[in-house]
Design an enzyme around this catalytic site. Structure first.
Site, PDB file in Angstrom:
ATOM      1  N   SER A 139      30.893  38.397 -67.296  1.00  0.00           N
ATOM      2  CA  SER A 139      30.402  38.230 -68.658  1.00  0.00           C
ATOM      3  C   SER A 139      30.120  36.749 -68.872  1.00  0.00           C
ATOM      4  O   SER A 139      31.014  35.909 -68.705  1.00  0.00           O
ATOM      5  CB  SER A 139      31.459  38.729 -69.647  1.00  0.00           C
ATOM      6  N   LYS A 165      26.488  40.333 -67.393  1.00  0.00           N
ATOM      7  CA  LYS A 165      26.419  40.614 -68.838  1.00  0.00           C
ATOM      8  C   LYS A 165      26.180  39.297 -69.543  1.00  0.00           C
ATOM      9  O   LYS A 165      26.902  38.327 -69.326  1.00  0.00           O
ATOM     10  CB  LYS A 165      27.730  41.265 -69.278  1.00  0.00           C
ATOM     11  N   LEU A 166      25.166  39.275 -70.395  1.00  0.00           N
ATOM     12  CA  LEU A 166      24.866  38.081 -71.170  1.00  0.00           C
ATOM     13  C   LEU A 166      25.297  38.298 -72.610  1.00  0.00           C
ATOM     14  O   LEU A 166      24.967  39.317 -73.221  1.00  0.00           O
ATOM     15  CB  LEU A 166      23.359  37.797 -71.155  1.00  0.00           C
ATOM     16  N   LYS A 167      26.005  37.335 -73.145  1.00  0.00           N
ATOM     17  CA  LYS A 167      26.324  37.364 -74.565  1.00  0.00           C
ATOM     18  C   LYS A 167      25.052  36.980 -75.321  1.00  0.00           C
ATOM     19  O   LYS A 167      24.367  36.023 -74.920  1.00  0.00           O
ATOM     20  CB  LYS A 167      27.434  36.359 -74.870  1.00  0.00           C
ATOM     21  N   ASP A 192      25.690  41.785 -74.659  1.00  0.00           N
ATOM     22  CA  ASP A 192      26.768  42.066 -75.618  1.00  0.00           C
ATOM     23  C   ASP A 192      26.576  41.183 -76.845  1.00  0.00           C
ATOM     24  O   ASP A 192      26.564  39.953 -76.727  1.00  0.00           O
ATOM     25  CB  ASP A 192      28.129  41.779 -74.964  1.00  0.00           C
ATOM     26  N   ASN A 194      28.523  41.426 -79.777  1.00  0.00           N
ATOM     27  CA  ASN A 194      29.709  41.294 -80.627  1.00  0.00           C
ATOM     28  C   ASN A 194      29.361  41.403 -82.119  1.00  0.00           C
ATOM     29  O   ASN A 194      29.728  40.546 -82.924  1.00  0.00           O
ATOM     30  CB  ASN A 194      30.459  39.990 -80.334  1.00  0.00           C
ATOM     31  N   GLU A 217      25.628  46.209 -75.806  1.00  0.00           N
ATOM     32  CA  GLU A 217      27.005  46.449 -76.262  1.00  0.00           C
ATOM     33  C   GLU A 217      27.177  45.959 -77.700  1.00  0.00           C
ATOM     34  O   GLU A 217      26.816  44.825 -78.022  1.00  0.00           O
ATOM     35  CB  GLU A 217      27.935  45.693 -75.308  1.00  0.00           C
ATOM     36  N   ASP A 242      31.973  48.810 -78.161  1.00  0.00           N
ATOM     37  CA  ASP A 242      33.202  48.110 -77.784  1.00  0.00           C
ATOM     38  C   ASP A 242      34.103  48.121 -79.024  1.00  0.00           C
ATOM     39  O   ASP A 242      34.926  49.039 -79.213  1.00  0.00           O
ATOM     40  CB  ASP A 242      32.851  46.692 -77.304  1.00  0.00           C
ATOM     41  N   LYS A 266      38.864  49.072 -73.445  1.00  0.00           N
ATOM     42  CA  LYS A 266      39.798  47.940 -73.387  1.00  0.00           C
ATOM     43  C   LYS A 266      41.143  48.450 -73.871  1.00  0.00           C
ATOM     44  O   LYS A 266      41.262  48.860 -75.032  1.00  0.00           O
ATOM     45  CB  LYS A 266      39.357  46.821 -74.328  1.00  0.00           C
ATOM     46  N   GLY A 294      36.985  43.299 -70.836  1.00  0.00           N
ATOM     47  CA  GLY A 294      37.929  42.228 -70.525  1.00  0.00           C
ATOM     48  C   GLY A 294      38.200  41.386 -71.752  1.00  0.00           C
ATOM     49  O   GLY A 294      37.367  41.329 -72.668  1.00  0.00           O
TER      50      GLY A 294
HETATM   51  O1  SMG Z   1      37.456  39.034 -69.693  1.00  0.00           O
HETATM   52  O2  SMG Z   1      35.593  38.566 -68.652  1.00  0.00           O
HETATM   53  C1  SMG Z   1      36.255  38.733 -69.678  1.00  0.00           C
HETATM   54  C2  SMG Z   1      35.558  38.582 -71.003  1.00  0.00           C
HETATM   55  C3  SMG Z   1      34.655  39.730 -71.256  1.00  0.00           C
HETATM   56  O3  SMG Z   1      32.864  39.411 -72.791  1.00  0.00           O
HETATM   57  C4  SMG Z   1      34.031  39.709 -72.637  1.00  0.00           C
HETATM   58  N1  SMG Z   1      34.826  40.041 -73.658  1.00  0.00           N
HETATM   59  O4  SMG Z   1      33.327  41.569 -76.500  1.00  0.00           O
HETATM   60  O5  SMG Z   1      33.522  42.267 -74.516  1.00  0.00           O
HETATM   61  C5  SMG Z   1      33.712  41.392 -75.350  1.00  0.00           C
HETATM   62  C6  SMG Z   1      34.385  40.078 -75.028  1.00  0.00           C
HETATM   63  C7  SMG Z   1      35.559  39.854 -75.940  1.00  0.00           C
HETATM   64  C8  SMG Z   1      36.352  38.631 -75.672  1.00  0.00           C
HETATM   65  S1  SMG Z   1      35.484  37.203 -75.999  1.00  0.00           S
HETATM   66  C9  SMG Z   1      36.602  35.930 -75.945  1.00  0.00           C
HETATM   67 MG    MG Z   2      32.185  43.333 -76.046  1.00  0.00          MG
END
Ligand code: SMG
Ligand code: MG
Length: 373
Positions: A139, A165-167, A192, A194, A217, A242, A266, A294
């Site tokens: 990610s 995965k790109l935020k 993703d 969020n 996501e 998520d 998760k 994660g």
């Molecule tokens: O553990 O590699 C990891 C982070 C994966 O992107 C990740 N987690 O929304 O899925 C999600 C984010 C939440 C945590 S961001 C600090």
């Molecule tokens: Mg997520």
């Protein structure tokens, strides 16, 4: 223990673990983890639980100081009161306490680890894993520039990660996705958000369709499940949830509404590994693929997640990256990727141990809470 054990004491630690690089998402940047670590001591033995709540309530309502408070004052007294406790009953005993899934997950994990270590059974066996290694994705946070992002993506692909995965957030979506897709036409790619968009962005998000993403996501806020179903009708990219999936029941409802075609699992978000397995089962029964999310876990949480990702319906690579993607010094021996995969631990319980001197170095506070029988 079939009959259960008494929880005698819990060591509550706080650890400071700097990340190798800040991780930026639509809700803010995380530069270090403030880990709440629980060591449950039972009459059958001891076990570890890691709480994945972040320092601030940005990903969800939970935050680490709040989680510690709930554990001490609301969860432990209920668990200490049980003469014979099994991990399978922890969620039921804690049900009167509303919410706080990450705090509950941490103590259930510690009790489960203690129980399984005593029994000589691994998390993987107990949860029902069917593979001995799992595919790793990575990610990647929001970057200042597209060339900067491309360098980071290239580095991870050179290490062997099997999915990227790109935020994303408004203003950082089409351009970075187009650039990564152009440079890596065949890499399994997903995004993703969020919860950073609204249903009014449907037309904009549909512009991601040509990039052949595995999924998008959590584009919309957590409580907008019906809006996700509406959005899904405007997109070719499959919608994955998520934050919205807080339980197996929530997963079943979201699927029935057509709000998601894929689910991110998760354990912390759903109250523990045992509920996470039920989320897996509900999705499997509905033919909805899942993958393991994660929360920047240490080697302890990573061990549990990798075991979970060994279950049959975890058919997409997870955010289960190698330890060195997060930490220069992990709490356990590091998880090292081989050909884009991590081995599922097969020792008793989590199958990994904390390195005592690391634990000492990383701990900033330690308290012992004892049952007063
Ligand atoms: O553990 O590699 C990891 C982070 C994966 O992107 C990740 N987690 O929304 O899925 C999600 C984010 C939440 C945590 S961001 C600090
Ligand atoms: Mg997520």
């Amino acid at each position: 223990m079939g009959t259960g054990a008494r929880l005698e004491c819990v060591r509550i630690r706080r650890l400071r673990m700097p990340l190798v690089a800040p991780f930026r998402t639509s809700f803010g940047a995380v530069a270090e983890r403030d880990v709440l670590l629980l060591e449950a001591v039972t009459t059958a033995g001891a076990g570890w639980g890691e709480c994945v709540a972040l320092a601030e309530p940005l990903y969800s309502a939970e935050y680490v100081d709040g989680a510690e408070h709930v554990v001490r004052h609301h969860l432990l007294p209920r668990l200490f009161a049980r003469p014979r406790l099994t991990a399978a009953r922890v969620a039921e005993v804690l049900r009167p306490v509303a919410g706080h899934p990450m705090a509950k997950a941490a103590i259930e994990m510690a009790v489960l680890d203690a129980e399984l270590r005593a029994r000589g059974e691994s998390f993987a066996e107990h949860l029902g894993a069917v593979r001995d290694a799992v595919d790793c994705g990575v990610s990647i946070g929001i970057h200042d520039t597209v060339p900067g992002l491309l360098d980071v993506v290239d580095g991870y692909l050179a290490e062997g990660y099997r999915r990227v995965k790109l935020k994303i957030e408004p203003g950082w979506d089409l351009a970075p996705v187009a650039a990564v897709r152009e440079r890596h036409p065949d890499v399994p790619l997903q995004v993703d958000a969020n919860a950073a968009y609204s249903l009014a962005d449907a037309g904009h998000l549909a512009k991601l369709d040509p990039f052949d993403l595995l999924l998008i996501e959590q584009p919309l806020p957590d409580d907008q499940v019906r809006a996700h179903a509406e959005l899904a009708r405007h997109l070719r990219t499959p919608v994955c949830l998520d934050e919205s999936i807080t339980s197996a029941r929530a997963a079943a409802d979201a699927i029935a509404l057509g709000a998601c075609a894929v689910v991110n699992v998760k354990p912390g978000r759903v109250g523990g590994y045992l509920e996470a397995r039920r989320v897996h089962d509900v999705c499997q029964a509905a033919n909805v693929p899942v993958w393991c999310g994660g929360m920047l876990e240490t080697g302890l949480g990573r061990a549990g997640n990798v075991a979970l990702a060994g279950l049959p319906n975890f058919v997409l690579p997870g955010d289960t990256s190698a330890s060195d993607r997060y930490y220069a010094r992990d709490l356990t021996e590091p998880f090292v990727m081989e050909k884009g995969r991590l081995a599922v631990p097969d020792g008793p319980g989590l199958g990994v141990d904390v390195v005592p001197e690391r634990l000492r170095e990383l701990t900033v506070r330690l308290d012992e809470v004892r049952a007063t029988h």
